[in-house]
Design an enzyme around this catalytic site. Structure first.
Site, PDB file in Angstrom:
ATOM      1  N   LYS B  68       0.985  -1.119   0.212  1.00  0.00           N
ATOM      2  CA  LYS B  68      -0.092  -0.041  -0.023  1.00  0.00           C
ATOM      3  C   LYS B  68       0.955   1.283  -0.122  1.00  0.00           C
ATOM      4  O   LYS B  68       2.154   1.334   0.599  1.00  0.00           O
ATOM      5  CB  LYS B  68      -0.850   0.010   1.400  1.00  0.00           C
ATOM      6  N   ARG B 112     -10.517   0.427   6.952  1.00  0.00           N
ATOM      7  CA  ARG B 112      -9.851  -0.527   7.718  1.00  0.00           C
ATOM      8  C   ARG B 112      -9.671  -0.048   9.198  1.00  0.00           C
ATOM      9  O   ARG B 112      -9.649  -0.786  10.199  1.00  0.00           O
ATOM     10  CB  ARG B 112      -8.704  -1.407   6.916  1.00  0.00           C
ATOM     11  N   GLY B 223      -6.698   8.644  16.877  1.00  0.00           N
ATOM     12  CA  GLY B 223      -5.898   9.787  16.045  1.00  0.00           C
ATOM     13  C   GLY B 223      -4.310   9.619  16.102  1.00  0.00           C
ATOM     14  O   GLY B 223      -3.709   9.909  15.053  1.00  0.00           O
ATOM     15  N   ASP B 225      -1.042   8.563  15.306  1.00  0.00           N
ATOM     16  CA  ASP B 225      -0.246   7.608  14.828  1.00  0.00           C
ATOM     17  C   ASP B 225       1.415   7.879  14.504  1.00  0.00           C
ATOM     18  O   ASP B 225       1.877   7.471  13.522  1.00  0.00           O
ATOM     19  CB  ASP B 225      -0.916   7.189  13.361  1.00  0.00           C
ATOM     20  N   LYS B 229       1.556  13.148  17.972  1.00  0.00           N
ATOM     21  CA  LYS B 229       0.262  13.161  18.310  1.00  0.00           C
ATOM     22  C   LYS B 229      -0.118  12.553  19.706  1.00  0.00           C
ATOM     23  O   LYS B 229       0.445  11.486  19.912  1.00  0.00           O
ATOM     24  CB  LYS B 229      -0.728  12.776  17.236  1.00  0.00           C
TER      25      LYS B 229
END
Lengths: 316, 316
Positions: B68, B112, B223, B225, B229
């Site tokens: 991906k 997902r 949120g 990742d 954050k």
């Protein structure tokens, strides 16, 4: 909208691109630190001995970034599929959109590898090439000779391969393309007759001994692209006047430079990048009797350059 | 031949796939060490603050491997393009052929991620959910609620966002989908009314304070990742009865677990993977008054599972 191009469409535009110039620009920018090329991603499928490599990156000021996914599945040979495969993706570096999928099936990797061989010969081979020696008889050994035509007029070639029938087939096929290829008895013959030698094998031990390499020879070693493969004796790199690699970083863990380094016969200071010698004449071959070696492990910058050139040509 | 599927074609088959089961199987296999998921590749475009991530891998015995390439270009907002984008590639793990290009434009990553939230709630939320609290009003905050419908009957929702107009729009839009959403004055309100809370923001400081979280609450933090954050106070994870992550390896450098760990309030032994708790009832919530936290950073195994399920559905 994402465009999808087939292998056939891609092959048709390749002759319209000056790939030597494109790769030279890429190598220079890369050696100047103007390319973002993270270490490749890798997967290995133990049971099938299948290998997948993801090479990706971006050149400063380019409107694109490129992702290449290439694979080698040796078992494909039994099913009639090519063992090498690959696709290149062209993205916009302005907004992340996928501009094009190049379904090149590994062909662009093969071509950019051959073009890099021609670039190395252009700057490192002696002025007068008496005979080209090719060690290896596979697809890459053929492409190398085809692209050398762009940088030398020499048509006389000696080829050697472990399998004599393959060497004969190589000679027959390449003679149809205008070369004068003879099969060598051994690589000592190649060493004594040829002053531009290309090794394009999957060997894990030297395919031409140092004692058979004369002064005034340039050798491009294409085959070794990991820490196991090996085509030249460390002695050859140790006594060469110039040792050049496509990527110093990759040479620390693969190819001929790596083999020479683990034998304690070379250090980083003894090796230049292709980008350095293209840019600066002072680093190129300076005398006909020098020995020069180009050890090419295959850099993502080549994928970036060929993918964007092909995409732009296809979009014309 | 490589098949190419558009976003629209992909969206049409998603409702026909049991994504919760697919992801559960993936999380279990991943936690059992049966997945090959190398660390993601990354590129960062300084000037535009653009980020590219390459996630890839293979599940033992699967006939596929997946790659991906996803991106976030914040500046797209000014040109009307989505800030998130992405494509997934499905390859044969038998011969390296590119079977399909899923031009999903980031949609499958969004889905997902939402499905993982539903899986976390399925195993960790209290039996009786009184009210769902959603912190954040963006696309992911919407999808989270939509997929929670698959694991709970509760339709009562409190939403909070920094921008009140966005929170009102969220309530209006989700009410049309059969929920009963009210806008909360603040996140303290959410803490006192809701026992299933989802945080789906890009915050870099806690969005709900520990003192506002009651016993008997499950929180899924979606949120955060990366290492910057942060949506929850380290105290919340420190006093929780259960802390669960999608990938322990990723939690060592990103998300709430990372924030708690650098504050010295948690260790590896205090954290389980989603795969562990799905497989073993003993690790799931065991009492209604427990506090549980799922910290999801987004794992490549989710991409593998959704890409292959979508590909197989499209190939039917």
């Amino acid at each position: 909208m994402t465009k999808v191009f087939t292998r056939q469409e891609i092959l048709e535009v390749i002759p319209n691109i000056d790939l030597i110039t494109e790769l030279e620009r890429g190598f220079i920018a890369f050696s100047e630190g103007k390319a973002m090329v993270p270490l490749p991603g890798e997967m290995f499928f133990e049971e099938l001995q299948g290998e997948v490599q993801i090479k990706y990156g971006h050149l400063e000021n380019d409107p694109y970034y490129i992702v290449k996914i290439a694979s080698i599945f040796p078992g494909n040979i039994t099913s009639g599929l090519a063992t090498s495969n690959g696709s290149m993706l062209v993205f916009s570096a302005k907004n992340g959109q996928l501009l094009a999928v190049l379904l090149e099936e590994g062909k662009l990797t093969a071509v950019r590898t051959a073009v890099a061989g021609a670039v190395a010969a252009k700057y490192l081979a002696p002025k007068k090439i008496t005979c080209i020696g090719i060690i290896g008889t596979g697809a890459q050994a053929r492409l190398q000779l085809e692209y050398l035509e762009k940088v030398t007029d020499c048509k006389d070639v000696l080829v050697w391969g472990r399998n004599e029938a393959h060497a004969k087939a190589y000679a027959e096929d390449m003679n149809k393309k205008g070369f004068n290829v003879k099969v060598a008895k051994n690589t000592a013959d190649i060493g004594s007759s040829c002053n531009l030698i290309v090794t394009a094998t999957a060997a894990v031990a030297p395919v031409i001994l140092d004692k058979h390499i004369r002064k005034g020879t340039h050798i491009t070693a294409i085959g070794a692209d990991n820490s196991e493969k090996n085509e030249l004796e460390p002695l050859t790199l140790a006594r060469a006047n110039l040792v050049v690699t496509d990527s110093l970083e990759q040479s620390r863990s693969s190819g001929e430079v790596f083999q020479t380094w683990i034998n304690g016969l070379i250090s980083d200071n003894d090796v230049l990048e292709l980008g350095n010698i293209i840019r600066d004449k002072a680093f190129q071959r300076s005398a006909e009797n020098q020995i020069t070696v180009a050890d090419l492990t295959g850099a993502a910058i080549q994928d970036i350059q060929i993918a964007k050139a092909v995409y732009e040509q296809l979009s014309k």
